[in-house]
Design a protein around this motif. Structure first.
Motif, short mmCIF file in Angstrom:
data_model
loop_
_atom_site.label_atom_id
_atom_site.label_comp_id
_atom_site.label_asym_id
_atom_site.label_seq_id
_atom_site.Cartn_x
_atom_site.Cartn_y
_atom_site.Cartn_z
N CYS A 1 -1.84 -3.87 -1.63
CA CYS A 1 -2.95 -3.30 -2.39
C CYS A 1 -3.54 -4.38 -3.28
O CYS A 1 -2.83 -5.00 -4.08
N SER A 2 -4.84 -4.60 -3.15
CA SER A 2 -5.50 -5.64 -3.95
C SER A 2 -6.15 -5.07 -5.20
O SER A 2 -6.75 -5.81 -5.96
N TYR B 1 -7.47 6.14 -3.54
CA TYR B 1 -7.73 5.87 -2.13
C TYR B 1 -9.16 6.25 -1.75
O TYR B 1 -9.65 7.31 -2.09
N LYS B 2 -9.82 5.34 -1.05
CA LYS B 2 -11.10 5.63 -0.42
C LYS B 2 -11.31 4.61 0.69
O LYS B 2 -10.77 3.51 0.65
N THR B 3 -12.09 5.01 1.66
CA THR B 3 -12.36 4.10 2.77
C THR B 3 -13.38 3.05 2.34
O THR B 3 -14.06 3.20 1.32
N PHE C 1 -10.02 0.70 1.27
CA PHE C 1 -10.84 -0.45 0.89
C PHE C 1 -10.04 -1.53 0.18
O PHE C 1 -10.40 -2.70 0.23
N ALA C 2 -8.95 -1.18 -0.47
CA ALA C 2 -8.18 -2.13 -1.26
C ALA C 2 -7.03 -2.77 -0.49
O ALA C 2 -6.37 -3.67 -1.00
N ARG C 3 -6.80 -2.32 0.72
CA ARG C 3 -5.69 -2.86 1.51
C ARG C 3 -6.06 -4.25 2.03
O ARG C 3 -7.06 -4.42 2.72
N GLY C 4 -5.25 -5.22 1.70
CA GLY C 4 -5.49 -6.59 2.15
C GLY C 4 -4.97 -6.80 3.56
O GLY C 4 -4.33 -5.93 4.15
N CYS D 1 0.85 -1.19 0.00
CA CYS D 1 0.00 0.00 0.00
C CYS D 1 0.89 1.24 0.00
O CYS D 1 1.77 1.37 0.85
N CYS D 2 0.66 2.11 -0.95
CA CYS D 2 1.55 3.26 -1.11
C CYS D 2 1.35 4.34 -0.05
O CYS D 2 2.24 5.12 0.21
N MET D 3 0.17 4.39 0.55
CA MET D 3 -0.10 5.46 1.51
C MET D 3 -0.08 4.98 2.95
O MET D 3 -0.23 5.75 3.86
#
Length: 77
Positions: A28-29, A44-46, A20-23, A12-14
């Motif tokens: 990052c998925s 990025y979004k929650t 939502f995409a962080r596994g 994850c870059c941030m």
């Protein structure tokens, strides 16, 4: 013969734990590359933001009677 591309999840870059995409492993998925010139992920979004957006999209597809797309992309989860 059909070629397949292997998707290798990237960190994850941030470093945002609520993305939502962080596994579960912090990868990052959603994106194949997480290197952005600006330093911030433009996607990025929650998880809550994504859920609200999906609700709106599903409602729109229902209005235009495209239940086939809801089923195809499994938007009713």
């Amino acid at each position: 013969m059909k070629k397949t591309l292997d998707f290798i999840p990237q960190p994850c870059c941030m470093k945002q734990e609520d993305c939502f995409a962080r596994g579960p492993t912090g990868l990052c998925s959603a994106l194949e590359s997480t290197e952005f010139p600006c330093g911030r992920c433009p996607f990025y979004k929650t998880a809550d933001q994504r859920a609200r957006e999906l609700e709106g999209k599903v409602a729109y597809l229902m209005r235009i009677e495209r239940v086939d797309l809801i089923m195809k992309y499994e938007l009713n989860r």
